[in-house]
Every structure is written in C-alpha cells, then in structure tokens.
Motif scaffolding. Sequence first.
Motif, PDB file in Angstrom:
ATOM      1  N   UNK A 127       0.809  -1.229   0.000  1.00 39.63           N
ATOM      2  CA  UNK A 127       0.000   0.000   0.000  1.00 39.63           C
ATOM      3  C   UNK A 127       0.836   1.270   0.000  1.00 39.63           C
ATOM      4  N   UNK A 128       2.036   1.217   0.590  1.00 41.44           N
ATOM      5  CA  UNK A 128       2.808   2.461   0.766  1.00 41.44           C
ATOM      6  C   UNK A 128       4.145   2.474   0.051  1.00 41.44           C
ATOM      7  N   UNK A 129       4.605   1.322  -0.447  1.00 40.44           N
ATOM      8  CA  UNK A 129       5.921   1.224  -1.076  1.00 40.44           C
ATOM      9  C   UNK A 129       7.011   1.790  -0.163  1.00 40.44           C
ATOM     10  N   UNK A 130       6.882   1.531   1.140  1.00 42.11           N
ATOM     11  CA  UNK A 130       7.832   2.055   2.119  1.00 42.11           C
ATOM     12  C   UNK A 130       9.193   1.375   1.991  1.00 42.11           C
ATOM     13  N   UNK A 131      10.201   2.042   2.483  1.00 40.40           N
ATOM     14  CA  UNK A 131      11.554   1.493   2.496  1.00 40.40           C
ATOM     15  C   UNK A 131      11.642   0.406   3.571  1.00 40.40           C
ATOM     16  N   UNK A 132      12.117  -0.765   3.188  1.00 36.44           N
ATOM     17  CA  UNK A 132      12.284  -1.872   4.127  1.00 36.44           C
ATOM     18  C   UNK A 132      13.717  -1.826   4.655  1.00 36.44           C
ATOM     19  N   UNK A 133      13.849  -1.660   5.960  1.00 36.95           N
ATOM     20  CA  UNK A 133      15.164  -1.642   6.600  1.00 36.95           C
ATOM     21  C   UNK A 133      15.607  -3.068   6.908  1.00 36.95           C
ATOM     22  N   UNK A 134      14.681  -3.880   7.407  1.00 33.52           N
ATOM     23  CA  UNK A 134      14.965  -5.276   7.733  1.00 33.52           C
ATOM     24  C   UNK A 134      13.738  -6.110   7.411  1.00 33.52           C
ATOM     25  N   UNK A 135      13.908  -7.091   6.531  1.00 38.49           N
ATOM     26  CA  UNK A 135      12.812  -8.013   6.205  1.00 38.49           C
ATOM     27  C   UNK A 135      12.377  -8.746   7.478  1.00 38.49           C
ATOM     28  N   UNK A 136      11.130  -9.217   7.540  1.00 36.48           N
ATOM     29  CA  UNK A 136      10.690  -9.953   8.729  1.00 36.48           C
ATOM     30  C   UNK A 136      11.584 -11.156   9.004  1.00 36.48           C
ATOM     31  N   UNK A 137      11.931 -11.316  10.270  1.00 33.50           N
ATOM     32  CA  UNK A 137      12.713 -12.478  10.674  1.00 33.50           C
ATOM     33  C   UNK A 137      12.353 -12.823  12.109  1.00 33.50           C
ATOM     34  N   UNK A 138      12.478 -14.104  12.428  1.00 33.07           N
ATOM     35  CA  UNK A 138      12.196 -14.578  13.782  1.00 33.07           C
ATOM     36  C   UNK A 138      13.506 -14.632  14.543  1.00 33.07           C
ATOM     37  N   UNK A 139      13.472 -14.079  15.753  1.00 34.63           N
ATOM     38  CA  UNK A 139      14.669 -14.075  16.584  1.00 34.63           C
ATOM     39  C   UNK A 139      14.387 -14.807  17.887  1.00 34.63           C
ATOM     40  N   UNK A 140      15.385 -15.548  18.336  1.00 32.27           N
ATOM     41  CA  UNK A 140      15.308 -16.311  19.577  1.00 32.27           C
ATOM     42  C   UNK A 140      15.936 -15.459  20.672  1.00 32.27           C
ATOM     43  N   UNK A 141      15.166 -15.131  21.691  1.00 27.67           N
ATOM     44  CA  UNK A 141      15.644 -14.276  22.766  1.00 27.67           C
ATOM     45  C   UNK A 141      15.901 -15.054  24.052  1.00 27.67           C
ATOM     46  N   UNK A 142      16.127 -16.330  23.925  1.00 29.00           N
ATOM     47  CA  UNK A 142      16.422 -17.158  25.098  1.00 29.00           C
ATOM     48  C   UNK A 142      15.168 -17.740  25.719  1.00 29.00           C
ATOM     49  N   UNK A 143      14.321 -16.903  26.292  1.00 24.14           N
ATOM     50  CA  UNK A 143      13.105 -17.378  26.946  1.00 24.14           C
ATOM     51  C   UNK A 143      11.875 -17.269  26.058  1.00 24.14           C
ATOM     52  N   UNK A 144      11.991 -16.545  24.958  1.00 26.36           N
ATOM     53  CA  UNK A 144      10.853 -16.383  24.053  1.00 26.36           C
ATOM     54  C   UNK A 144      11.363 -16.023  22.657  1.00 26.36           C
ATOM     55  N   UNK A 145      10.428 -16.038  21.702  1.00 23.24           N
ATOM     56  CA  UNK A 145      10.744 -15.708  20.312  1.00 23.24           C
ATOM     57  C   UNK A 145       9.840 -14.588  19.842  1.00 23.24           C
ATOM     58  N   UNK A 146      10.389 -13.770  18.965  1.00 28.01           N
ATOM     59  CA  UNK A 146       9.620 -12.706  18.319  1.00 28.01           C
ATOM     60  C   UNK A 146       9.905 -12.740  16.827  1.00 28.01           C
ATOM     61  N   UNK A 147       8.931 -12.330  16.045  1.00 26.03           N
ATOM     62  CA  UNK A 147       9.184 -12.005  14.650  1.00 26.03           C
ATOM     63  C   UNK A 147       9.208 -10.489  14.581  1.00 26.03           C
ATOM     64  N   UNK A 148      10.238  -9.951  13.926  1.00 26.32           N
ATOM     65  CA  UNK A 148      10.393  -8.499  13.845  1.00 26.32           C
ATOM     66  C   UNK A 148      10.651  -8.073  12.410  1.00 26.32           C
ATOM     67  N   UNK A 149      10.377  -6.828  12.137  1.00 25.45           N
ATOM     68  CA  UNK A 149      10.751  -6.179  10.888  1.00 25.45           C
ATOM     69  C   UNK A 149      10.935  -4.701  11.178  1.00 25.45           C
ATOM     70  N   UNK A 150      11.744  -4.038  10.379  1.00 21.93           N
ATOM     71  CA  UNK A 150      11.904  -2.585  10.459  1.00 21.93           C
ATOM     72  C   UNK A 150      11.612  -1.997   9.093  1.00 21.93           C
ATOM     73  N   UNK A 151      10.791  -0.959   9.077  1.00 24.12           N
ATOM     74  CA  UNK A 151      10.512  -0.197   7.866  1.00 24.12           C
ATOM     75  C   UNK A 151      10.702   1.277   8.202  1.00 24.12           C
ATOM     76  N   UNK A 152      10.718   2.090   7.166  1.00 24.76           N
ATOM     77  CA  UNK A 152      10.819   3.535   7.369  1.00 24.76           C
ATOM     78  C   UNK A 152       9.524   4.186   6.923  1.00 24.76           C
ATOM     79  N   UNK A 153       9.052   5.156   7.710  1.00 21.71           N
ATOM     80  CA  UNK A 153       7.881   5.917   7.278  1.00 21.71           C
ATOM     81  C   UNK A 153       8.326   6.868   6.164  1.00 21.71           C
TER      82      UNK A 153
END
Length: 138
Positions: free
Chosen positions: A94-120
């Motif tokens: 919808x916005x053609x925003x700049x992708x800083x980091x594609x979605x990825x799952x990270x293991x934080x020891x006690x839990x996991x998150x999927x993260x991504x970074x984009x720019x407004x």
Amino acid sequence: MEVIHTAFRVTDLDRSKEFYIDGLGFDEKWGFVEDGVEHVYVGPKTGSDIHIFEDPSNDAPVEASSGNNIHADHSVCLLVDEDLQERFETLVARTNCHVILEPKTIDLGTHRNTITFVADPDGHAIELIERLEGPPPE
C-alpha cells in the motif's frame, strides 16, 4: 505511568497519513491546527498514539534514521496482534515504504519474536514485532 503518544514532524502530512492509516491500519483519532501547524493523532483503537505534524514554516530536513540501520538513534516499536508477515506485505504493497529489515524470527532465550523494520515516508524507523507463542525450539 503510561506512554500517551510519540510525536514526529513530517514533511507531507497526507503522505504520512497514508502510511500510518492505509498502510498500518491505524485510525485517525483527532487533530487540531495551531499557529498554522496541523497536528494529527493516529493509532490503534486502544493504546498510545503517534502524533504527526507538518509545519509549513519549517523547511529544515526531518532528522530521520539513516539507511538500513536497525539500531537507529530513534525508532518506534509497534506490537502487531495479528500475523506480522501479512501486515508487513500489506504495508509495503500500500505504501511502497523502504524496508530496513525483512521480517525475521529471533530467539531471545526465553521467548521468540518475529520483527521487521521499515521507514515511514520521512525515514523514521518503525519496528513491528509479533510475539510468538511457546518457548524457542531446542
């Protein structure tokens, strides 16, 4: 104590509203004009808002995150309560925003998150995070 809102100066209010409302699915909650500066508050139905404002008398560049730096000097982290990959794909389409980091799952020891970074549209780093159920795989 709670966070009420985060504020960003933007260079094009309509373009930023497209990013936050059309792209992220936020609601435009309220706004006002003071001394020629239009202020708009956007956000999810409940929780903190993002306050975006355009000051036509200020033509200085907006200080944004640089390039592909996920450890930017400033960013906003938004918890996604649905499938992050789907939200990410919708936002980019919808916005053609700049992708800083594609979605990825990270293991934080006690839990996991999927993260991504984009720019407004002004380069402010926006982190999207989905908390995953269950412990990390062994």
